[in-house]
Design an enzyme around this catalytic site. Structure first.
Site, mmCIF file in Angstrom:
data_model
loop_
_atom_site.group_PDB
_atom_site.id
_atom_site.type_symbol
_atom_site.label_atom_id
_atom_site.label_comp_id
_atom_site.label_asym_id
_atom_site.label_seq_id
_atom_site.Cartn_x
_atom_site.Cartn_y
_atom_site.Cartn_z
ATOM 1 C CG HIS A 23 -1.939 -1.038 1.286
ATOM 2 N ND1 HIS A 23 -2.026 -1.952 2.300
ATOM 3 C CD2 HIS A 23 -2.938 -1.343 0.427
ATOM 4 C CE1 HIS A 23 -3.042 -2.764 2.084
ATOM 5 N NE2 HIS A 23 -3.610 -2.431 0.948
ATOM 6 C CE LYS A 51 -1.057 -9.244 -3.128
ATOM 7 N NZ LYS A 51 -2.128 -10.086 -2.567
#
Ligand code: PAF
Length: 297
Positions: A36, A173
Site C-alpha cells: 500500500h 497483484k
C-alpha cells in the site's frame, strides 16, 4: 515537511474536502502494508493531494473472513502519516450502505444477466450495486465467487462518485480486479485514470498482503514454497516451454510437497500477456500471487 493528516468519516464532508482539488486516490480495505505504501508514494508523486480510503467492505467477504480481517486503524493512521497521506476517508458501513442489512443475500443472488456492466438498484436506489459482466468476472477466482468482484466494483464505483479523483491506484497483484476496474472506469468514469502499480515483494519474495500478518513462521515458509514453485514455472516459460499443462503439473507437484497448502485456483492466462496466477490456502488462510511475463503495452 510535516503534513496535516485529516480523517473524514462522512460522505458530505469528504465531498467538500475534495472539491476543487486534484486528487490521487488509494482505495484500501485497511491492514496497510508496504505494498500500500508504494501505491501511496506513487499517488504522492503524481497528484496534488493524496486521499487514502480505508473501508472494510462487507460486500467482498463472507462473514467469518470479514470478522477475521487484520484491520488496525490506529496502526494504519501511523502508516498514513509516515507516507504523507493528506486525507483518510474512513466511512462506516452505514454511511456507505445505509439500508443494506443483508450482504449474504446479495452474495447468494447469483446474477444471471451479465452481458454488460449492470447497476442494480437496491433499496430504492440508495444502495445500488454493480454487477460485473460475464466476460470479465467468470475467470480465475470469479468462476467460484463472482460476487467478490461485484462487491469490489461497487465500492470503487461509490468512491469514484464521492471523491472524484483524478487518478486511482491499484496493485497489479489483484490482476483480475485491476482488469475489471479499468474497464468499469473507462465506461462510467472516463476522466479518472486507473493506475496499475507493480506487485511489491518482501526480501524473501513473498508478495506483500494484509493477510501475511496472519501467518505463523511455518505457514509463511509454506507460502514461500508456493512462491518458489510459481517462480519455477515462470523460468520454464521464459526458457521457451510452451506446453502450459506441463508447466502447471510441475508447479502442482512442487506445491504438493507442502501439506498445509491447498490450491484454490491455478491457471496460466495467455490472451495478451502471459499471466501465471495462483490462489491458495495455507491452513485456511487465503493468499494470491501472480506473475505477468510479457508486457505488450
Ligand atoms: O484490493 C482491495 O484492497 C480492495 O478490493 C479494494 C479495491 C480497496 C476495494 O475494496
Amino acid at each position: 515537511m510535516e503534513v496535516e493528516l485529516e480523517i473524514i468519516e462522512s460522505i458530505a464532508e469528504a465531498q467538500s474536502y475534495v472539491d476543487g482539488k486534484q486528487i490521487g486516490l488509494v482505495p484500501t480495505l485497511g491492514g496497510l502494508h508496504k505494498g500500500h505504501q508504494s501505491l501511496i508514494e506513487q499517488a504522492n508523486k503524481e497528484n496534488d493531494v493524496t486521499v487514502l480510503s480505508i473501508f472494510l467492505n462487507p460486500m467482498q467477504f463472507r462473514q467469518p473472513q470479514f470478522l477475521a480481517y487484520p484491520s488496525d486503524f490506529e496502526q494504519d493512521k501511523i502508516v498514513a502519516h509516515q507516507t504523507n497521506v493528506d486525507m483518510i476517508f474512513h466511512p462506516s458501513v452505514d454511511e456507505i450502505f445505509p439500508n443494506m442489512k443483508n450482504f449474504a443475500k446479495f452474495q447468494a443472488d447469483e446474477f444471471k444477466q451479465r452481458d454488460s456492466f449492470v447497476i442494480e438498484a437496491q433499496n430504492n436506489g440508495i444502495d445500488n450495486v454493480v454487477r460485473v459482466p460475464a466476460n470479465l468476472v467468470y475467470h480465475l477466482d470469479g468462476k467460484l465467487h463472482p460476487w467478490v468482484f461485484d462487491g469490489a466494483a461497487t465500492i470503487v464505483y461509490k468512491l469514484f462518485e464521492i471523491l472524484s479523483p483524478h487518478r486511482a491506484y491499484f496493485g497489479e497483484k489483484d490482476i483480475q480486479q485491476l482488469a475489471i476496474l479499468k474497464t468499469m472506469a473507462k465506461l462510467y468514469f472516463p476522466e479518472i485514470g486507473v493506475v496499475a502499480v507493480p506487485t511489491l515483494r518482501d526480501n524473501d519474495g513473498l508478495a506483500f498482503s494484509s493477510r501475511n500478518s496472519l501467518l505463523s513462521k511455518p505457514q509463511r515458509d509454506a507460502a514461500l514454497k508456493v512462491h518458489h514453485a510459481l517462480r519455477h514455472g515462470e523460468q520454464l516459460i521464459k526458457s521457451g516451454e510452451s506446453d502450459y499443462n506441463l508447466v502447471l503439473d510441475t508447479i502442482k507437484a512442487l506445491i504438493a510437497e507442502e501439506k498445509s497448502v491447498k490450491i484454490d485456483h491455478l491457471e496460466i492466462l495467455s490472451d495478451q500477456d502471459v499471466i501465471l496466477y495462483i490462489a491458495f490456502f495455507v491452513d485456511g488462510i487465503r493468499l494470491i500471487d501472480s506473475f505477468v511475463l510479457t508486457h505488450t503495452n
